[in-house]
Design an enzyme around this catalytic site. Structure first.
Site, PDB file in Angstrom:
ATOM      1  N   HIS A 143       0.845  -1.195   0.000  1.00 33.95           N
ATOM      2  CA  HIS A 143       0.000   0.000   0.000  1.00 33.95           C
ATOM      3  C   HIS A 143       0.877   1.239   0.000  1.00 33.95           C
ATOM      4  O   HIS A 143       1.764   1.391   0.827  1.00 33.95           O
ATOM      5  CB  HIS A 143      -0.936   0.027   1.205  1.00 33.95           C
ATOM      6  CG  HIS A 143      -1.873   1.206   1.187  1.00 33.95           C
ATOM      7  ND1 HIS A 143      -2.894   1.318   0.273  1.00 33.95           N
ATOM      8  CD2 HIS A 143      -1.904   2.335   1.937  1.00 33.95           C
ATOM      9  CE1 HIS A 143      -3.541   2.460   0.471  1.00 33.95           C
ATOM     10  NE2 HIS A 143      -2.947   3.095   1.474  1.00 33.95           N
ATOM     11  N   SER A 144       0.590   2.164  -0.935  1.00 32.38           N
ATOM     12  CA  SER A 144       1.302   3.434  -1.043  1.00 32.38           C
ATOM     13  C   SER A 144       2.802   3.177  -1.221  1.00 32.38           C
ATOM     14  O   SER A 144       3.194   2.542  -2.199  1.00 32.38           O
ATOM     15  CB  SER A 144       0.986   4.298   0.187  1.00 32.38           C
ATOM     16  OG  SER A 144       1.331   5.646  -0.032  1.00 32.38           O
ATOM     17  N   MET A 145       3.645   3.626  -0.317  1.00 28.64           N
ATOM     18  CA  MET A 145       5.072   3.299  -0.408  1.00 28.64           C
ATOM     19  C   MET A 145       5.269   1.801  -0.569  1.00 28.64           C
ATOM     20  O   MET A 145       6.142   1.344  -1.314  1.00 28.64           O
ATOM     21  CB  MET A 145       5.794   3.779   0.845  1.00 28.64           C
ATOM     22  CG  MET A 145       7.223   3.273   0.994  1.00 28.64           C
ATOM     23  SD  MET A 145       7.923   3.736   2.588  1.00 28.64           S
ATOM     24  CE  MET A 145       9.450   2.789   2.591  1.00 28.64           C
ATOM     25  N   SER A 164      -1.529  -1.029  -4.241  1.00 27.94           N
ATOM     26  CA  SER A 164      -2.655  -0.314  -3.644  1.00 27.94           C
ATOM     27  C   SER A 164      -2.275   1.136  -3.315  1.00 27.94           C
ATOM     28  O   SER A 164      -1.241   1.390  -2.686  1.00 27.94           O
ATOM     29  CB  SER A 164      -3.084  -1.043  -2.358  1.00 27.94           C
ATOM     30  OG  SER A 164      -4.001  -0.275  -1.614  1.00 27.94           O
TER      31      SER A 164
END
Length: 259
Positions: free
Chosen positions: A94-96, A122
């Site tokens: 997720h993200s990073m 994500s």
């Protein structure tokens, strides 16, 4: 560093469903930790085991320096995981964590380890997209304002100067890693990619999420959720249903039906 038992236990946390059919290896967002996937792990069916990465610089690893390079972080994780691939697995970042997962898939292939069945990216724009982002260069107030914009941190937490001071070194290092990351030109992975995105995410547009399609030579899928950057938490039942469908082909029941 190698994938010894001690190293593995520092880097990987498992909460439920030990010895399940398939593993979902989860990579946290900037400032996040392994415990952020506890609710997801509990909600998934018992044939899915969640392994969540615990990056240095947070919780029980807070005295260790945080990584400022996505690729270096992924390479160490690949060493930790390389000799633990006794069953099918899928990467969820997720993200990073989506960038870490992408580089981890590349690293696993380079070291000859088992490849993931899928990468689930994500809440993060594809590596081939570009934005000028300088959050890691802001003062503490500026970084805290970014957290408020993303709406993933309890506002009362950000009002406590001691708590903010405690999390700021790892958070700033994470943002530096993300904002200075550049994928190798024409970088692709062999496994399918599914991109997940919130329709009101201030840091990832739907088109930027769709651009993950150029980073795989296999199938691509895009799932859009109502919500912002942290739709994984806000839309947990929907996320669980989608992840269950994605992981079902790797379950023992599915394998037996194909035998």
């Amino acid at each position: 560093m190698t994938g010894t038992t001690g190293s593995f236990n520092r880097w990987i946390k498992s909460f439920h469903h030990d010895d399940a059919d398939v593993r979902l290896i989860c990579l946290p967002h900037a400032g996040g930790s392994a415990s952020g996937f506890f609710r997801l792990s509990a909600a998934l069916p018992s044939w899915i085991e969640v392994w969540a990465a615990q990056y240095p610089g947070r919780q029980e690893r807070r005295r260790e320096p945080a990584f400022t390079d996505v690729r270096a972080l992924a390479e160490v994780l690949a060493e930790v995981l390389a000799d633990r691939q006794d069953r099918p697995y899928v990467l969820l970042g997720h993200s990073m964590g989506a960038l870490v997962a992408f580089e981890l898939a590349l690293s696993m292939r380079r070291c000859g380890a088992r490849s993931p069945g899928m990468l689930i990216a994500s809440g993060r724009r594809a590596p081939s997209t570009t934005r000028v982002e300088t959050v890691h260069q802001l003062d503490d107030t500026g970084v805290a304002n970014e957290l408020r914009l993303l709406n993933g941190t309890d506002p009362t937490f950000l009002q406590d100067p001691e708590l903010v001071e405690m999390i700021m070194p790892a958070l700033r290092a994470d943002y530096q890693a993300v904002e200075t990351y550049q994928a190798a030109p024409n970088s692709v992975i062999a496994c399918p990619i599914t991109a997940l995105v919130g329709d009101h995410d201030p840091r990832t547009t739907i088109d930027e999420a769709r651009a993950w399609q150029s980073h795989t030579v296999a199938e691509f899928d895009l799932r859009i959720f109502a919500g912002g950057h942290f739709f994984l938490e806000d839309r947990l039942p929907e996320v669980v249903n989608i992840l269950t469908d994605i992981l079902l082909p790797y379950s023992a029941a599915a394998q037996d039906s194909q035998a």
